[in-house]
Enzyme design. Structure first.
Site, PDB file in Angstrom:
ATOM      1  N   ASN A  27      -8.875 -25.683   6.067  1.00 45.38           N
ATOM      2  CA  ASN A  27      -8.238 -25.351   6.606  1.00 45.38           C
ATOM      3  C   ASN A  27      -8.132 -23.424   6.807  1.00 45.38           C
ATOM      4  OD1 ASN A  27      -5.768 -24.500   7.165  1.00 45.38           O
ATOM      5  ND2 ASN A  27      -4.952 -24.345   4.770  1.00 45.38           N
ATOM      6  N   LYS A  77      -6.123 -22.323   8.532  1.00 47.64           N
ATOM      7  CA  LYS A  77      -5.659 -21.467   8.424  1.00 47.64           C
ATOM      8  C   LYS A  77      -4.947 -20.459  10.241  1.00 47.64           C
ATOM      9  CE  LYS A  77      -5.075 -21.008   3.837  1.00 47.64           C
ATOM     10  NZ  LYS A  77      -4.869 -20.113   2.769  1.00 47.64           N
ATOM     11  N   HIS A 105       2.319 -26.913   2.794  1.00 45.44           N
ATOM     12  CA  HIS A 105       1.179 -25.780   2.319  1.00 45.44           C
ATOM     13  C   HIS A 105       1.954 -24.897   1.563  1.00 45.44           C
ATOM     14  CE1 HIS A 105      -1.435 -22.613   1.880  1.00 45.44           C
ATOM     15  NE2 HIS A 105      -2.594 -23.567   1.634  1.00 45.44           N
ATOM     16  N   GLU A 130       2.418 -21.728   1.696  1.00 48.30           N
ATOM     17  CA  GLU A 130       2.600 -20.732   2.777  1.00 48.30           C
ATOM     18  C   GLU A 130       3.729 -20.728   3.532  1.00 48.30           C
ATOM     19  OE1 GLU A 130      -1.402 -20.470   3.895  1.00 48.30           O
ATOM     20  OE2 GLU A 130      -2.067 -19.344   2.169  1.00 48.30           O
ATOM     21  N   GLU A 133      -1.940 -27.766  -5.121  1.00 49.07           N
ATOM     22  CA  GLU A 133      -2.558 -26.897  -5.078  1.00 49.07           C
ATOM     23  C   GLU A 133      -1.436 -25.644  -5.773  1.00 49.07           C
ATOM     24  OE1 GLU A 133      -5.406 -26.197  -1.137  1.00 49.07           O
ATOM     25  OE2 GLU A 133      -2.427 -26.379  -0.567  1.00 49.07           O
ATOM     26  N   GLY A 162      -5.953 -18.244  -2.549  1.00 49.91           N
ATOM     27  CA  GLY A 162      -6.343 -16.993  -2.207  1.00 49.91           C
ATOM     28  C   GLY A 162      -6.315 -16.019  -2.836  1.00 49.91           C
ATOM     29  N   SER A 212      -9.058 -21.633  -3.948  1.00 52.11           N
ATOM     30  CA  SER A 212      -9.868 -20.681  -4.030  1.00 52.11           C
ATOM     31  C   SER A 212     -11.392 -21.212  -4.637  1.00 52.11           C
ATOM     32  CB  SER A 212     -10.195 -20.165  -5.785  1.00 52.11           C
ATOM     33  OG  SER A 212      -8.906 -18.510  -4.816  1.00 52.11           O
TER      34      SER A 212
HETATM   35  C1  PEP Z   1      -5.629 -23.067   1.460  1.00 54.90           C
HETATM   36  O1  PEP Z   1      -5.375 -22.610   2.238  1.00 54.90           O
HETATM   37  O2  PEP Z   1      -4.899 -24.452   1.169  1.00 54.90           O
HETATM   38  C2  PEP Z   1      -6.115 -22.825   0.163  1.00 54.90           C
HETATM   39  C3  PEP Z   1      -6.357 -23.166  -1.120  1.00 54.90           C
HETATM   40  O3  PEP Z   1      -6.679 -21.619   0.063  1.00 54.90           O
HETATM   41  P1  PEP Z   1      -8.071 -20.870  -0.599  1.00 54.90           P
HETATM   42  O4  PEP Z   1      -9.033 -21.842  -0.396  1.00 54.90           O
HETATM   43  O5  PEP Z   1      -7.870 -19.903   0.065  1.00 54.90           O
HETATM   44  O6  PEP Z   1      -7.810 -20.731  -2.122  1.00 54.90           O
END
Ligand code: PEP
Length: 255
Positions: free
Chosen positions: A9, A11, A98, A100, A170, A176, A216
């Site tokens: 992803n 983003k 997601h 976000e 998630e 992040g 992460s």
């Molecule tokens: C994500 O954006 O779905 C995500 C898991 O980000 P990160 O790996 O940076 O935590």
């Protein structure tokens, strides 16, 4: 056997040149691997989807996702992109829900349900994200929050459509932040998700759906997370912007 999937992803990152450079590097590293059952899904900005599709054409292990789509089919929705448009250019998956987008665009389960219906009816496959906030975990509400996210957005689907879904657990507190869910927390929630699906549908549907972990994930922790019985891969944000580290995550599946 469930499909193993690792999603990149990206983003809102990369210029066009950077996107092309990154996908080219990922392709060349993936081409050196023997990936039998692993699908690598790249989710660039809408702007670069066609570039990534062109560059990955003919590579059986790499497919493309959009990071979002409209809840409307077409018409006067300035700035939006519909699932029908995405399908017309060769996109396979759409990431939906997601955290976000739930946080910054106020997307709720009922809106996500509309998106999922349109995605499926336009021959795309949803990657549905669910997961609790830190506050919800600390107050022991994580299971009920995730169950509700599944229930309100997905459980109206008939069996034959439910089967097409990919789910990504998630935890919001892990995205992040550099803080990863432990192996126990991950396996426990993935098993819970499968049990909830099994109760609503049946065990063969629950066993057939790929459930990914996101939050992460990196080249150091991926192998122990992916080794969990109910974890079928990952949704990777930050680390997916570095070809080497991202491909090392994919390699976690190779013995
Ligand atoms: C994500 O954006 O779905 C995500 C898991 O980000 P990160 O790996 O940076 O935590």
């Amino acid at each position: 056997m469930r499909k193993k999937i690792v999603v990149a992803n990206w983003k809102m990152n990369n210029t066009q040149d950077e996107a092309i450079h990154l996908v080219t590097a990922i392709i060349s590293k993936i081409n050196n691997l023997t990936l039998k059952e692993v699908e690598v899904v790249i989710a660039p900005s809408y702007l670069y989807i066609k570039d990534v599709i062109e560059l990955t054409k003919g590579n059986l292990n790499i497919t493309v996702a959009a990071q979002n789509c409209s809840e409307h089919l077409k018409g006067a929705y300035t700035g939006e992109v519909s699932s029908i448009m995405l399908h017309s250019i060769g996109v396979k998956y759409v990431i939906v829900g997601h955290s976000e987008r739930r946080a910054y665009q106020n997307e709720n389960n009922l809106l996500l349900k509309q998106k999922i219906d349109l995605i499926l009816s336009n021959h795309l496959l949803p990657i549905y994200c669910c997961g609790e906030s830190l506050e919800e975990r600390n107050s022991d509400e994580h299971f009920s929050v995730v169950e509700n996210q599944l229930n309100e957005a997905l459980f109206h689907l008939p069996m034959e459509l439910m089967k097409k879904l990919v789910i990504a657990y998630e935890p919001v507190w892990a995205i992040g932040t550099g803080v990863t869910a432990t192996v126990n927390q991950t396996q426990e929630m993935h098993q819970f998700i499968r049990n909830v699906i099994s109760k609503k549908y049946n065990s063969s549907i629950a066993d057939s759906i790929s459930v990914l972990y996101g939050g992460s994930c990196n080249s150091t922790n991926a192998s122990e997370l992916f080794a969990c019985e109910d974890v079928d891969g990952g949704l990777v944000g930050g680390v997916s912007l570095a070809a080497n580290d991202f491909v090392k995550i994919v390699e976690s599946f190779i013995d």
